[in-house]
Design a protein around this motif. Structure first.
Motif, PDB file in Angstrom:
ATOM      1  N   GLU A  47     -86.669-182.941  87.348  1.00 45.32           N
ATOM      2  CA  GLU A  47     -87.330-181.720  87.793  1.00 45.32           C
ATOM      3  C   GLU A  47     -87.307-180.669  86.689  1.00 45.32           C
ATOM      4  O   GLU A  47     -86.526-180.782  85.733  1.00 45.32           O
ATOM      5  CB  GLU A  47     -86.593-181.165  89.014  1.00 45.32           C
ATOM      6  CG  GLU A  47     -86.805-182.006  90.250  1.00 45.32           C
ATOM      7  CD  GLU A  47     -85.965-181.499  91.401  1.00 45.32           C
ATOM      8  OE1 GLU A  47     -86.488-181.424  92.515  1.00 45.32           O
ATOM      9  OE2 GLU A  47     -84.787-181.162  91.173  1.00 45.32           O
ATOM     10  N   SER A  48     -88.086-179.635  86.893  1.00 45.21           N
ATOM     11  CA  SER A  48     -88.098-178.527  85.952  1.00 45.21           C
ATOM     12  C   SER A  48     -86.693-177.922  85.848  1.00 45.21           C
ATOM     13  O   SER A  48     -86.025-177.713  86.863  1.00 45.21           O
ATOM     14  CB  SER A  48     -89.089-177.480  86.490  1.00 45.21           C
ATOM     15  OG  SER A  48     -89.396-176.608  85.475  1.00 45.21           O
ATOM     16  N   GLY A  49     -86.247-177.704  84.636  1.00 46.49           N
ATOM     17  CA  GLY A  49     -84.920-177.108  84.432  1.00 46.49           C
ATOM     18  C   GLY A  49     -83.792-178.128  84.450  1.00 46.49           C
ATOM     19  O   GLY A  49     -82.616-177.770  84.350  1.00 46.49           O
ATOM     20  N   SER A  50     -84.114-179.423  84.552  1.00 43.30           N
ATOM     21  CA  SER A  50     -83.048-180.438  84.646  1.00 43.30           C
ATOM     22  C   SER A  50     -82.408-180.746  83.289  1.00 43.30           C
ATOM     23  O   SER A  50     -81.366-181.383  83.228  1.00 43.30           O
ATOM     24  CB  SER A  50     -83.594-181.723  85.278  1.00 43.30           C
ATOM     25  OG  SER A  50     -84.710-182.191  84.532  1.00 43.30           O
ATOM     26  N   GLY A  51     -83.057-180.308  82.195  1.00 43.00           N
ATOM     27  CA  GLY A  51     -82.450-180.505  80.873  1.00 43.00           C
ATOM     28  C   GLY A  51     -83.213-181.442  79.955  1.00 43.00           C
ATOM     29  O   GLY A  51     -82.704-181.835  78.898  1.00 43.00           O
ATOM     30  N   LYS A  52     -84.439-181.784  80.310  1.00 44.45           N
ATOM     31  CA  LYS A  52     -85.205-182.766  79.525  1.00 44.45           C
ATOM     32  C   LYS A  52     -85.438-182.284  78.087  1.00 44.45           C
ATOM     33  O   LYS A  52     -85.164-182.996  77.128  1.00 44.45           O
ATOM     34  CB  LYS A  52     -86.579-183.031  80.192  1.00 44.45           C
ATOM     35  CG  LYS A  52     -86.482-183.553  81.614  1.00 44.45           C
ATOM     36  CD  LYS A  52     -87.840-183.872  82.196  1.00 44.45           C
ATOM     37  CE  LYS A  52     -88.725-182.652  82.384  1.00 44.45           C
ATOM     38  NZ  LYS A  52     -88.220-181.667  83.353  1.00 44.45           N
ATOM     39  N   THR A  53     -85.955-181.053  77.969  1.00 50.45           N
ATOM     40  CA  THR A  53     -86.240-180.548  76.621  1.00 50.45           C
ATOM     41  C   THR A  53     -84.950-180.334  75.843  1.00 50.45           C
ATOM     42  O   THR A  53     -84.896-180.577  74.631  1.00 50.45           O
ATOM     43  CB  THR A  53     -87.067-179.245  76.713  1.00 50.45           C
ATOM     44  OG1 THR A  53     -88.309-179.570  77.347  1.00 50.45           O
ATOM     45  CG2 THR A  53     -87.354-178.652  75.354  1.00 50.45           C
ATOM     46  N   THR A  54     -83.894-179.909  76.538  1.00 49.28           N
ATOM     47  CA  THR A  54     -82.603-179.731  75.853  1.00 49.28           C
ATOM     48  C   THR A  54     -82.151-181.057  75.250  1.00 49.28           C
ATOM     49  O   THR A  54     -81.767-181.114  74.070  1.00 49.28           O
ATOM     50  CB  THR A  54     -81.538-179.201  76.842  1.00 49.28           C
ATOM     51  OG1 THR A  54     -81.998-177.960  77.378  1.00 49.28           O
ATOM     52  CG2 THR A  54     -80.197-179.016  76.176  1.00 49.28           C
ATOM     53  N   LEU A  55     -82.248-182.138  76.020  1.00 47.25           N
ATOM     54  CA  LEU A  55     -81.847-183.454  75.511  1.00 47.25           C
ATOM     55  C   LEU A  55     -82.735-183.847  74.328  1.00 47.25           C
ATOM     56  O   LEU A  55     -82.245-184.310  73.288  1.00 47.25           O
ATOM     57  CB  LEU A  55     -81.939-184.501  76.639  1.00 47.25           C
ATOM     58  CG  LEU A  55     -81.691-185.951  76.238  1.00 47.25           C
ATOM     59  CD1 LEU A  55     -80.343-186.109  75.535  1.00 47.25           C
ATOM     60  CD2 LEU A  55     -81.748-186.878  77.465  1.00 47.25           C
ATOM     61  N   THR A 202     -91.529-186.041  80.151  1.00 53.47           N
ATOM     62  CA  THR A 202     -92.668-185.826  81.042  1.00 53.47           C
ATOM     63  C   THR A 202     -92.247-185.620  82.498  1.00 53.47           C
ATOM     64  O   THR A 202     -91.177-186.054  82.921  1.00 53.47           O
ATOM     65  CB  THR A 202     -93.656-187.023  80.957  1.00 53.47           C
ATOM     66  OG1 THR A 202     -94.764-186.774  81.807  1.00 53.47           O
ATOM     67  CG2 THR A 202     -93.008-188.335  81.344  1.00 53.47           C
ATOM     68  N   HIS A 203     -93.134-184.936  83.238  1.00 56.21           N
ATOM     69  CA  HIS A 203     -92.976-184.845  84.696  1.00 56.21           C
ATOM     70  C   HIS A 203     -93.749-185.976  85.364  1.00 56.21           C
ATOM     71  O   HIS A 203     -93.636-186.180  86.560  1.00 56.21           O
ATOM     72  CB  HIS A 203     -93.596-183.532  85.207  1.00 56.21           C
ATOM     73  CG  HIS A 203     -92.780-182.337  84.917  1.00 56.21           C
ATOM     74  ND1 HIS A 203     -93.094-181.440  83.925  1.00 56.21           N
ATOM     75  CD2 HIS A 203     -91.650-181.861  85.491  1.00 56.21           C
ATOM     76  CE1 HIS A 203     -92.193-180.487  83.910  1.00 56.21           C
ATOM     77  NE2 HIS A 203     -91.311-180.717  84.852  1.00 56.21           N
ATOM     78  N   ASN A 204     -94.570-186.655  84.559  1.00 54.64           N
ATOM     79  CA  ASN A 204     -95.539-187.584  85.120  1.00 54.64           C
ATOM     80  C   ASN A 204     -94.958-188.999  85.174  1.00 54.64           C
ATOM     81  O   ASN A 204     -94.960-189.748  84.199  1.00 54.64           O
ATOM     82  CB  ASN A 204     -96.803-187.544  84.243  1.00 54.64           C
ATOM     83  CG  ASN A 204     -97.932-188.332  84.849  1.00 54.64           C
ATOM     84  OD1 ASN A 204     -97.710-189.275  85.603  1.00 54.64           O
ATOM     85  ND2 ASN A 204     -99.147-187.932  84.516  1.00 54.64           N
TER      86      ASN A 204
HETATM   87  N1  LIG Z   1     -82.440-171.566  74.535  1.00 59.23           N
HETATM   88  C1  LIG Z   1     -81.923-171.496  75.772  1.00 59.23           C
HETATM   89  N2  LIG Z   1     -81.040-170.528  76.095  1.00 59.23           N
HETATM   90  C2  LIG Z   1     -80.480-170.485  77.301  1.00 59.23           C
HETATM   91  N3  LIG Z   1     -80.729-171.353  78.301  1.00 59.23           N
HETATM   92  C3  LIG Z   1     -81.604-172.339  78.049  1.00 59.23           C
HETATM   93  C4  LIG Z   1     -82.245-172.465  76.776  1.00 59.23           C
HETATM   94  N4  LIG Z   1     -83.054-173.552  76.812  1.00 59.23           N
HETATM   95  C5  LIG Z   1     -82.928-174.073  78.056  1.00 59.23           C
HETATM   96  N5  LIG Z   1     -82.061-173.355  78.801  1.00 59.23           N
HETATM   97  C6  LIG Z   1     -81.660-173.624  80.183  1.00 59.23           C
HETATM   98  O1  LIG Z   1     -81.195-174.979  80.278  1.00 59.23           O
HETATM   99  C7  LIG Z   1     -81.722-175.607  81.459  1.00 59.23           C
HETATM  100  C8  LIG Z   1     -82.524-176.820  81.069  1.00 59.23           C
HETATM  101  O2  LIG Z   1     -83.684-176.371  80.370  1.00 59.23           O
HETATM  102  P1  LIG Z   1     -84.738-177.403  79.762  1.00 59.23           P
HETATM  103  O3  LIG Z   1     -85.814-176.625  79.111  1.00 59.23           O
HETATM  104  O4  LIG Z   1     -83.994-178.394  78.962  1.00 59.23           O
HETATM  105  O5  LIG Z   1     -85.274-178.091  81.105  1.00 59.23           O
HETATM  106  P2  LIG Z   1     -86.536-179.037  81.331  1.00 59.23           P
HETATM  107  O6  LIG Z   1     -86.079-180.135  82.240  1.00 59.23           O
HETATM  108  O7  LIG Z   1     -87.122-179.421  80.033  1.00 59.23           O
HETATM  109  O8  LIG Z   1     -87.507-178.050  82.112  1.00 59.23           O
HETATM  110  P3  LIG Z   1     -89.114-178.023  82.168  1.00 59.23           P
HETATM  111  O9  LIG Z   1     -89.534-179.312  82.799  1.00 59.23           O
HETATM  112  O10 LIG Z   1     -89.387-176.848  83.053  1.00 59.23           O
HETATM  113  O11 LIG Z   1     -89.607-177.854  80.770  1.00 59.23           O
HETATM  114  C9  LIG Z   1     -82.527-174.536  82.193  1.00 59.23           C
HETATM  115  O12 LIG Z   1     -81.671-173.966  83.160  1.00 59.23           O
HETATM  116  C10 LIG Z   1     -82.867-173.537  81.116  1.00 59.23           C
HETATM  117  O13 LIG Z   1     -82.991-172.244  81.652  1.00 59.23           O
END
Ligand SMILES: Nc1ncnc2c1ncn2[C@@H]1O[C@H](COP(=O)(O)OP(=O)(O)OP(=O)(O)O)[C@@H](O)[C@H]1O
Length: 248
Positions: A47-55, A202-204
């Motif tokens: 889901e959105s905010g689950s950490g995908k982009t962070t990983l 991806t969300h897809n």
């Molecule tokens: N640079 C940052 N500083 C602080 N918090 C962050 C930062 N980047 C991401 N987060 C937090 O870490 C969590 C995961 O964010 P991330 O962008 O990895 O999620 P995501 O699954 O890729 O979301 P989306 O699908 O909406 O892009 C979220 O709660 C976000 O607010």
């Protein structure tokens, strides 16, 4: 199959930096996890905010993992020409190229800064053709290109930097279905020619099931389930089952 990517006890905490005060932990980031990947096309879902982009950013080296947390090991089957073998292509591809740069300038930079030799130009044209673009685009600026063309330029740039791992972060979400199909075909052809590995954020789920060999599901910053695509219908996690149900 050998593991080409190993993540050992990795974690990421985001902090709010405050002047003259101890920094404050923020929500989000990633809880400690380990992961070994042998499949060559990986999907990261959740889901959105689950950490995908962070990983994805940790793997790309754009974000640093927590101090004292583990490491990211690449075991690619060839000597690497550069320290970081990863190139990341973002959803926001319109800002991926400097708006003042022509396609040629953007690509010359990736081969070698200010190295405008004929050899460089020929190399650029060869790769441009391989991503399905004509050399007529060399003089154009990003505002004169379609979204799909900009994305192809970004892929050309990744190939020119000799990246081996391409991370595509929601890179298809602004393309129509026809262009998504063409992009996936192109990526498969490039993978074969340049021995690339792909990580698709991806969300897809439909796209991920079609394109990826293994799927990593994240939930609220932790690894919920890692499963081979062919086994998806047997996912154990109720969260993954709910994501499947939501997309049927
Ligand atoms: N640079 C940052 N500083 C602080 N918090 C962050 C930062 N980047 C991401 N987060 C937090 O870490 C969590 C995961 O964010 P991330 O962008 O990895 O999620 P995501 O699954 O890729 O979301 P989306 O699908 O909406 O892009 C979220 O709660 C976000 O607010």
């Amino acid at each position: 199959m050998e593991n080409w990517l190993v993540l050992e006890q990795l974690s990421k905490t985001y902090y709010k930096e405050r002047l003259f005060m101890p920094r404050e932990k923020m929500d989000g980031g990633l809880k400690p996890f380990s992961l070994c990947i042998s499949e060559e096309i990986i999907g990261i879902l959740g889901e959105s905010g689950s950490g995908k982009t962070t990983l994805a950013k940790l793997i790309a080296g754009i974000e640093k993992p927590d101090k004292g947390s583990g490491e990211i090991i690449f075991r690619l089957n060839e000597p690497l020409k550069q320290k970081n073998p990863v190139s990341m292509i973002f959803q926001e591809y319109t800002s991926a190229i400097n708006p003042d740069f022509t396609v040629e300038k953007a690509l010359v930079e990736s081969v070698s800064k200010n190295n405008k030799t004929q050899e460089t130009k020929e190399k650029i044209i060869t790769v441009l053709n391989k991503v399905g673009l004509s050399e007529e685009l060399l003089d154009k600026k990003p505002r004169n290109l379609s979204g799909g063309q900009i994305q192809r330029v970004c892929i050309a740039r990744s190939i020119l930097t000799e990246a081996k791992v391409l991370i595509l972060d929601e890179a298809f979400s602004s393309l129509d279905l026809f262009n998504v199909e063409r992009m996936l075909e192109l990526l498969l052809a490039l993978k074969k020619e340049f021995n690339l590995y792909y990580i698709v954020v991806t969300h897809n789920l439909e796209l991920a099931t079609y394109f990826c060999d293994k799927l990593i599901f994240l939930k609220e910053g932790h690894l919920e389930e890692v499963i081979e695509t062919s086994q998806l219908m047997h996912a154990k996690s109720a969260y993954v089952q709910a994501l499947i149900d939501a997309q049927i």
